[in-house]
Design a protein around this motif. Sequence first.
Motif, PDB file in Angstrom:
ATOM      1  N   GLN A 111     -30.873  49.029   2.329  1.00 30.29           N
ATOM      2  CA  GLN A 111     -29.406  48.666   2.921  1.00 30.29           C
ATOM      3  C   GLN A 111     -28.565  48.272   1.733  1.00 30.29           C
ATOM      4  O   GLN A 111     -27.396  48.841   1.663  1.00 30.29           O
ATOM      5  CB  GLN A 111     -29.236  47.437   4.073  1.00 30.29           C
ATOM      6  CG  GLN A 111     -27.754  47.681   4.749  1.00 30.29           C
ATOM      7  CD  GLN A 111     -27.935  46.387   5.814  1.00 30.29           C
ATOM      8  OE1 GLN A 111     -28.801  46.011   6.224  1.00 30.29           O
ATOM      9  NE2 GLN A 111     -26.926  46.252   6.503  1.00 30.29           N
ATOM     10  N   ARG A 112     -28.961  47.308   1.024  1.00 25.46           N
ATOM     11  CA  ARG A 112     -28.311  47.069  -0.126  1.00 25.46           C
ATOM     12  C   ARG A 112     -27.846  47.882  -1.256  1.00 25.46           C
ATOM     13  O   ARG A 112     -26.878  48.078  -1.842  1.00 25.46           O
ATOM     14  CB  ARG A 112     -28.842  45.769  -0.990  1.00 25.46           C
ATOM     15  CG  ARG A 112     -28.805  44.452  -0.161  1.00 25.46           C
ATOM     16  CD  ARG A 112     -29.281  43.216  -1.014  1.00 25.46           C
ATOM     17  NE  ARG A 112     -29.006  42.103  -0.303  1.00 25.46           N
ATOM     18  CZ  ARG A 112     -27.953  41.499  -0.131  1.00 25.46           C
ATOM     19  NH1 ARG A 112     -26.822  41.651  -0.724  1.00 25.46           N
ATOM     20  NH2 ARG A 112     -27.849  40.243   0.644  1.00 25.46           N
ATOM     21  N   LEU A 113     -28.836  48.982  -1.331  1.00 26.72           N
ATOM     22  CA  LEU A 113     -28.610  50.028  -2.212  1.00 26.72           C
ATOM     23  C   LEU A 113     -28.085  51.570  -1.756  1.00 26.72           C
ATOM     24  O   LEU A 113     -27.881  52.338  -2.446  1.00 26.72           O
ATOM     25  CB  LEU A 113     -29.906  50.537  -2.808  1.00 26.72           C
ATOM     26  CG  LEU A 113     -30.536  49.568  -3.721  1.00 26.72           C
ATOM     27  CD1 LEU A 113     -31.891  50.107  -4.350  1.00 26.72           C
ATOM     28  CD2 LEU A 113     -29.848  49.396  -5.042  1.00 26.72           C
ATOM     29  N   GLU A 114     -27.850  51.410  -0.286  1.00 30.70           N
ATOM     30  CA  GLU A 114     -27.448  52.707   0.545  1.00 30.70           C
ATOM     31  C   GLU A 114     -26.361  53.086  -0.101  1.00 30.70           C
ATOM     32  O   GLU A 114     -26.180  54.506  -0.330  1.00 30.70           O
ATOM     33  CB  GLU A 114     -27.351  52.404   2.008  1.00 30.70           C
ATOM     34  CG  GLU A 114     -27.116  53.648   2.536  1.00 30.70           C
ATOM     35  CD  GLU A 114     -28.190  54.725   2.429  1.00 30.70           C
ATOM     36  OE1 GLU A 114     -27.860  55.937   2.549  1.00 30.70           O
ATOM     37  OE2 GLU A 114     -29.161  54.639   2.305  1.00 30.70           O
ATOM     38  N   VAL A 115     -25.134  52.482  -0.275  1.00 32.27           N
ATOM     39  CA  VAL A 115     -23.910  52.888  -0.792  1.00 32.27           C
ATOM     40  C   VAL A 115     -24.013  53.689  -1.975  1.00 32.27           C
ATOM     41  O   VAL A 115     -23.527  55.070  -2.302  1.00 32.27           O
ATOM     42  CB  VAL A 115     -22.807  52.118  -0.715  1.00 32.27           C
ATOM     43  CG1 VAL A 115     -21.293  52.734  -1.321  1.00 32.27           C
ATOM     44  CG2 VAL A 115     -22.617  51.541   0.663  1.00 32.27           C
ATOM     45  N   VAL A 116     -24.491  53.006  -3.240  1.00 34.72           N
ATOM     46  CA  VAL A 116     -24.652  53.655  -4.425  1.00 34.72           C
ATOM     47  C   VAL A 116     -25.388  54.822  -4.377  1.00 34.72           C
ATOM     48  O   VAL A 116     -25.625  55.614  -5.172  1.00 34.72           O
ATOM     49  CB  VAL A 116     -24.907  52.514  -5.422  1.00 34.72           C
ATOM     50  CG1 VAL A 116     -26.278  52.101  -5.290  1.00 34.72           C
ATOM     51  CG2 VAL A 116     -24.617  53.019  -6.994  1.00 34.72           C
ATOM     52  N   SER A 117     -26.776  54.591  -3.780  1.00 37.98           N
ATOM     53  CA  SER A 117     -27.931  55.650  -3.485  1.00 37.98           C
ATOM     54  C   SER A 117     -27.335  57.115  -3.214  1.00 37.98           C
ATOM     55  O   SER A 117     -27.507  58.164  -3.779  1.00 37.98           O
ATOM     56  CB  SER A 117     -29.027  55.234  -2.674  1.00 37.98           C
ATOM     57  OG  SER A 117     -29.771  54.117  -3.520  1.00 37.98           O
ATOM     58  N   ARG A 118     -26.304  56.730  -2.107  1.00 35.17           N
ATOM     59  CA  ARG A 118     -25.517  58.110  -1.595  1.00 35.17           C
ATOM     60  C   ARG A 118     -24.473  58.620  -2.638  1.00 35.17           C
ATOM     61  O   ARG A 118     -24.605  59.825  -2.589  1.00 35.17           O
ATOM     62  CB  ARG A 118     -24.617  57.549  -0.460  1.00 35.17           C
ATOM     63  CG  ARG A 118     -24.322  58.811   0.503  1.00 35.17           C
ATOM     64  CD  ARG A 118     -24.083  58.228   1.926  1.00 35.17           C
ATOM     65  NE  ARG A 118     -23.085  57.133   2.177  1.00 35.17           N
ATOM     66  CZ  ARG A 118     -23.274  56.052   2.485  1.00 35.17           C
ATOM     67  NH1 ARG A 118     -24.394  55.831   3.153  1.00 35.17           N
ATOM     68  NH2 ARG A 118     -22.464  54.863   2.530  1.00 35.17           N
TER      69      ARG A 118
END
Length: 219
Positions: A111-118
């Motif tokens: 969840q913490r990485l989801e935005v930047v992973s996207r």
Amino acid sequence: MKKRPFDVGNQIQMCKANLREHLRRSVWERVGKKGSTISVSGRKRLLGRYTTGVAAEFQAWLGFTHAQVKNEYAKSVLLSNLVCEFEENHIGMLYEFVGQVNALPIPDDRQRLEVVSRKMRVLFEDRTWAGLAGLTALTVLESTSPIFIPILARTAKSLGADNFEYTDCHGSADVKHSRECEKALGHEMATGGDDPVAVVVDASSITMHFLYQIFEDAI
């Protein structure tokens, strides 16, 4: 005044300097050293976030970038790296590394990485530039690895780890890979296009934010 040509090496050096500064100002600079106050949970979550970001994505980025680059030298470098990843079982090695200290990923890490992973995945959406953008991201990761891998090793050691095969392997191999990727990036930029510099700068920035999110201050 004549505009100076874009230098790939300078761009990568700037990324390395920025990561060093980010880490210097964060709690991770002192992890595993006297005076560190990072909780056991905070240290485990660093290893969990890193595993989430790398184990879930890195080999896919390598494979897709290999399929999209135009330069033959770049293709050979990426294929060699990909073969190394599978032959040496780097994902399995990573899971053993974090598993020994019970720091396997949990849903919160994703969840913490989801935005930047996207945002990282968006780099591959435009097939015109996907090869160059992907190669830039991989070059930044390989080149900054000697900076952040020791922090992962110190973090694991502070939790009681005694198996450092993953960090030992990447400390040496990534120096070679970074040189090859940087050279390949220069060749790929020369294959043409409207604004390869903008692609490299943008992909570098997104990749650095990916690293910053992994090495965020302990919660």
